[in-house]
Design a protein around this motif. Sequence first.
Motif, PDB file in Angstrom:
ATOM      1  N   GLU A 161      -4.052  -7.934   9.934  1.00  0.00           N
ATOM      2  CA  GLU A 161      -5.311  -7.417  10.065  1.00  0.00           C
ATOM      3  C   GLU A 161      -5.739  -6.201   9.206  1.00  0.00           C
ATOM      4  OE1 GLU A 161      -6.334  -7.635  14.102  1.00  0.00           O
ATOM      5  OE2 GLU A 161      -6.726  -9.901  13.976  1.00  0.00           O
ATOM      6  N   CYS A 162      -4.701  -5.361   9.613  1.00  0.00           N
ATOM      7  CA  CYS A 162      -5.005  -4.022   8.711  1.00  0.00           C
ATOM      8  C   CYS A 162      -5.005  -4.187   7.030  1.00  0.00           C
ATOM      9  CB  CYS A 162      -3.946  -2.836   9.213  1.00  0.00           C
ATOM     10  SG  CYS A 162      -4.004  -2.453  11.038  1.00  0.00           S
ATOM     11  N   ARG A 163      -4.033  -5.189   6.902  1.00  0.00           N
ATOM     12  CA  ARG A 163      -3.901  -5.351   5.374  1.00  0.00           C
ATOM     13  C   ARG A 163      -5.339  -5.767   4.887  1.00  0.00           C
ATOM     14  NH1 ARG A 163       0.913  -6.921   5.471  1.00  0.00           N
ATOM     15  NH2 ARG A 163       0.746  -8.952   5.852  1.00  0.00           N
ATOM     16  N   MET A 164      -5.988  -6.788   5.655  1.00  0.00           N
ATOM     17  CA  MET A 164      -7.268  -7.096   5.233  1.00  0.00           C
ATOM     18  C   MET A 164      -8.255  -5.815   5.177  1.00  0.00           C
ATOM     19  SD  MET A 164      -7.004 -10.602   4.469  1.00  0.00           S
ATOM     20  CE  MET A 164      -5.506  -9.991   3.950  1.00  0.00           C
ATOM     21  N   LYS A 165      -8.033  -5.066   6.144  1.00  0.00           N
ATOM     22  CA  LYS A 165      -8.936  -3.606   5.995  1.00  0.00           C
ATOM     23  C   LYS A 165      -8.349  -2.915   4.587  1.00  0.00           C
ATOM     24  CE  LYS A 165     -10.848   0.368   8.605  1.00  0.00           C
ATOM     25  NZ  LYS A 165     -10.732   0.561  10.056  1.00  0.00           N
ATOM     26  N   GLY A 166      -7.264  -2.870   4.428  1.00  0.00           N
ATOM     27  CA  GLY A 166      -6.785  -2.053   3.200  1.00  0.00           C
ATOM     28  C   GLY A 166      -7.327  -2.657   1.917  1.00  0.00           C
ATOM     29  N   ALA A 167      -7.220  -4.082   1.907  1.00  0.00           N
ATOM     30  CA  ALA A 167      -7.706  -4.825   0.729  1.00  0.00           C
ATOM     31  C   ALA A 167      -9.140  -4.587   0.659  1.00  0.00           C
ATOM     32  CB  ALA A 167      -7.305  -6.382   1.124  1.00  0.00           C
ATOM     33  N   PHE A 180       0.710  -0.999  -0.089  1.00  0.00           N
ATOM     34  CA  PHE A 180       0.034   0.108   0.039  1.00  0.00           C
ATOM     35  C   PHE A 180       1.152   1.248   0.052  1.00  0.00           C
ATOM     36  CE2 PHE A 180      -2.876  -3.469   1.347  1.00  0.00           C
ATOM     37  CZ  PHE A 180      -4.103  -2.689   0.880  1.00  0.00           C
ATOM     38  N   ASP A 181       0.448   2.375  -0.748  1.00  0.00           N
ATOM     39  CA  ASP A 181       0.936   3.667  -0.457  1.00  0.00           C
ATOM     40  C   ASP A 181       0.824   3.942   1.010  1.00  0.00           C
ATOM     41  OD1 ASP A 181       1.295   6.201  -0.225  1.00  0.00           O
ATOM     42  OD2 ASP A 181       0.273   6.838  -2.074  1.00  0.00           O
ATOM     43  N   PRO A 182       1.949   4.025   1.644  1.00  0.00           N
ATOM     44  CA  PRO A 182       1.954   4.476   3.046  1.00  0.00           C
ATOM     45  C   PRO A 182       0.962   5.564   3.553  1.00  0.00           C
ATOM     46  CG  PRO A 182       4.299   4.213   2.430  1.00  0.00           C
ATOM     47  CD  PRO A 182       3.300   4.198   1.216  1.00  0.00           C
ATOM     48  N   ASN A 183       0.686   6.649   2.774  1.00  0.00           N
ATOM     49  CA  ASN A 183      -0.045   7.491   3.094  1.00  0.00           C
ATOM     50  C   ASN A 183      -1.563   7.394   2.515  1.00  0.00           C
ATOM     51  OD1 ASN A 183       2.163   9.055   3.951  1.00  0.00           O
ATOM     52  ND2 ASN A 183       2.765   9.789   1.734  1.00  0.00           N
ATOM     53  N   ALA A 184      -1.876   6.260   2.070  1.00  0.00           N
ATOM     54  CA  ALA A 184      -3.248   5.957   1.645  1.00  0.00           C
ATOM     55  C   ALA A 184      -4.159   5.850   2.823  1.00  0.00           C
ATOM     56  CB  ALA A 184      -3.144   4.620   0.969  1.00  0.00           C
ATOM     57  N   ASP A 185      -5.488   6.266   2.681  1.00  0.00           N
ATOM     58  CA  ASP A 185      -6.554   6.099   3.577  1.00  0.00           C
ATOM     59  C   ASP A 185      -7.195   5.065   3.337  1.00  0.00           C
ATOM     60  OD1 ASP A 185      -8.552   6.432   5.441  1.00  0.00           O
ATOM     61  OD2 ASP A 185      -9.455   8.146   4.648  1.00  0.00           O
ATOM     62  N   ILE A 186      -7.196   3.834   4.312  1.00  0.00           N
ATOM     63  CA  ILE A 186      -7.839   2.660   4.314  1.00  0.00           C
ATOM     64  C   ILE A 186      -8.900   2.744   5.299  1.00  0.00           C
ATOM     65  CG2 ILE A 186      -5.954   1.544   3.508  1.00  0.00           C
ATOM     66  CD1 ILE A 186      -5.595   0.214   6.590  1.00  0.00           C
ATOM     67  N   ALA A 190     -14.196  -3.036  15.606  1.00  0.00           N
ATOM     68  CA  ALA A 190     -13.823  -2.669  14.412  1.00  0.00           C
ATOM     69  C   ALA A 190     -12.451  -2.235  14.608  1.00  0.00           C
ATOM     70  CB  ALA A 190     -14.750  -1.191  14.209  1.00  0.00           C
ATOM     71  N   LEU A 191     -11.858  -2.254  13.506  1.00  0.00           N
ATOM     72  CA  LEU A 191     -10.249  -2.013  13.509  1.00  0.00           C
ATOM     73  C   LEU A 191      -9.947  -0.675  13.452  1.00  0.00           C
ATOM     74  CD1 LEU A 191      -9.153  -5.169  11.119  1.00  0.00           C
ATOM     75  CD2 LEU A 191      -9.350  -5.197  13.733  1.00  0.00           C
ATOM     76  N   GLU A 192     -10.182   0.059  14.303  1.00  0.00           N
ATOM     77  CA  GLU A 192      -9.957   1.590  14.366  1.00  0.00           C
ATOM     78  C   GLU A 192      -8.314   1.938  14.283  1.00  0.00           C
ATOM     79  OE1 GLU A 192     -12.262   3.566  14.192  1.00  0.00           O
ATOM     80  OE2 GLU A 192     -14.182   2.401  14.725  1.00  0.00           O
ATOM     81  N   GLU A 193      -7.618   0.881  14.743  1.00  0.00           N
ATOM     82  CA  GLU A 193      -6.258   1.193  14.666  1.00  0.00           C
ATOM     83  C   GLU A 193      -5.655   1.226  13.077  1.00  0.00           C
ATOM     84  OE1 GLU A 193      -6.493  -3.366  15.369  1.00  0.00           O
ATOM     85  OE2 GLU A 193      -7.656  -1.502  15.738  1.00  0.00           O
ATOM     86  N   CYS A 194      -6.345   0.326  12.428  1.00  0.00           N
ATOM     87  CA  CYS A 194      -6.074   0.318  11.066  1.00  0.00           C
ATOM     88  C   CYS A 194      -6.461   1.785  10.166  1.00  0.00           C
ATOM     89  CB  CYS A 194      -6.587  -0.763  10.385  1.00  0.00           C
ATOM     90  SG  CYS A 194      -5.944  -2.240  11.068  1.00  0.00           S
ATOM     91  N   ARG A 195      -5.573   2.534   9.982  1.00  0.00           N
ATOM     92  CA  ARG A 195      -6.175   3.944   9.183  1.00  0.00           C
ATOM     93  C   ARG A 195      -5.186   4.205   7.921  1.00  0.00           C
ATOM     94  NH1 ARG A 195      -8.551   7.024  13.135  1.00  0.00           N
ATOM     95  NH2 ARG A 195      -8.460   6.418  15.381  1.00  0.00           N
ATOM     96  N   VAL A 200     -13.980  -3.854   7.641  1.00  0.00           N
ATOM     97  CA  VAL A 200     -13.466  -5.250   8.439  1.00  0.00           C
ATOM     98  C   VAL A 200     -13.770  -5.254  10.004  1.00  0.00           C
ATOM     99  CG1 VAL A 200     -11.475  -6.651   8.541  1.00  0.00           C
ATOM    100  CG2 VAL A 200     -11.887  -5.282   6.397  1.00  0.00           C
ATOM    101  N   SER A 201     -14.091  -6.321  10.440  1.00  0.00           N
ATOM    102  CA  SER A 201     -13.892  -6.321  12.047  1.00  0.00           C
ATOM    103  C   SER A 201     -13.265  -7.301  12.732  1.00  0.00           C
ATOM    104  CB  SER A 201     -15.543  -6.194  12.497  1.00  0.00           C
ATOM    105  OG  SER A 201     -16.157  -7.018  12.115  1.00  0.00           O
ATOM    106  N   ARG A 202     -13.078  -7.610  13.637  1.00  0.00           N
ATOM    107  CA  ARG A 202     -12.519  -8.839  14.488  1.00  0.00           C
ATOM    108  C   ARG A 202     -13.566  -9.275  15.369  1.00  0.00           C
ATOM    109  NH1 ARG A 202      -9.208  -6.198  17.483  1.00  0.00           N
ATOM    110  NH2 ARG A 202      -7.293  -6.221  15.855  1.00  0.00           N
TER     111      ARG A 202
END
Length: 296
Positions: free
Chosen positions: A81-87, A3-9, A66-71, A14-16
């Motif tokens: 887990e954040c990669r799944m949210k980005g995907a 991912f572009d490090p600055n991308a907004d995901i 919710a994966l609030e930490e994945c931004r 996605v939730s756990r």
Amino acid sequence: MTFDPNADISRGRVSRRGRTAGITAAGGGIGVVVIFLLSQLFGVDLSAFVGGGQAGGGATGGEEIALEECRTGADANASVECRMKGAAASLDQYWAAAAPEVGIAYASPQNVVLFEDQVSTGCGAASAATGPFYCPPDETIYMDVDFFGELRTRFGSSGGPLAEMYVVAHEWGHHVQNLAGILDATRDGLTGADSNAVRTELQADCFAGAWAGDASDPREVGGTPLLEPVTEAQVADALSAAAAVGDDRIQQAAQGEVSPHTFTHGTSEQRQRWFTAGYERGAAACDTFSVPAGGL
């Protein structure tokens, strides 16, 4: 594929699902039946490798977090887990643009749920042994991210971020098929090399390839891409994952022989070839149902 490090995901849905004292695992009953049916229709049946889908402990049934930490894209590059949210964010962006081109009225899945061991779904109780799957009644994708380790250690996949995202992209393809009425129209319970089950799975592989080919191109997705351009090595990782879950490879490892009349997902070669067809030519190249018998 990173991912572009600055991308907004943050828009990825996605939730756990946390562990509760809900359904307990047992060696029989309706839960095992549902797991078997799901493995045949939607996921990858790993029961031969993990003791028939039985597991200890309670099901992951209740609270969803919710994966609030994945931004950001940086978060997605650092955490599976954040990669799944980005995907999820990227797939939603891609299909919103691509679905009308193949005659599908698009709507997002309700959710992608990450769980451990077992989970309660709109399709019934399922276990991690089922593999990742899409449940049409609740329009939700379910996966235990430990499956990615299984791909490497038990099935010989090379791993890598795009290999992991291929899995969720394949299940997202089933959601697109559900929207198009394909899942209902082709669910006849038959197996075999030319069966509708195999054609359905190969089309989902092709849809995953179409996303991978276009998701990092802003001209295709209709906006700023979340992902950096894919590399040849990353495509090789995705193809390795596709090959790892071919019917022939799984059957050979599990029972020492290959039985084409029981195929439900396609061979390793077919899964790689249809992913490549989507990657190179887009979603319009994914009509597996028009291919004559013997031509898949």
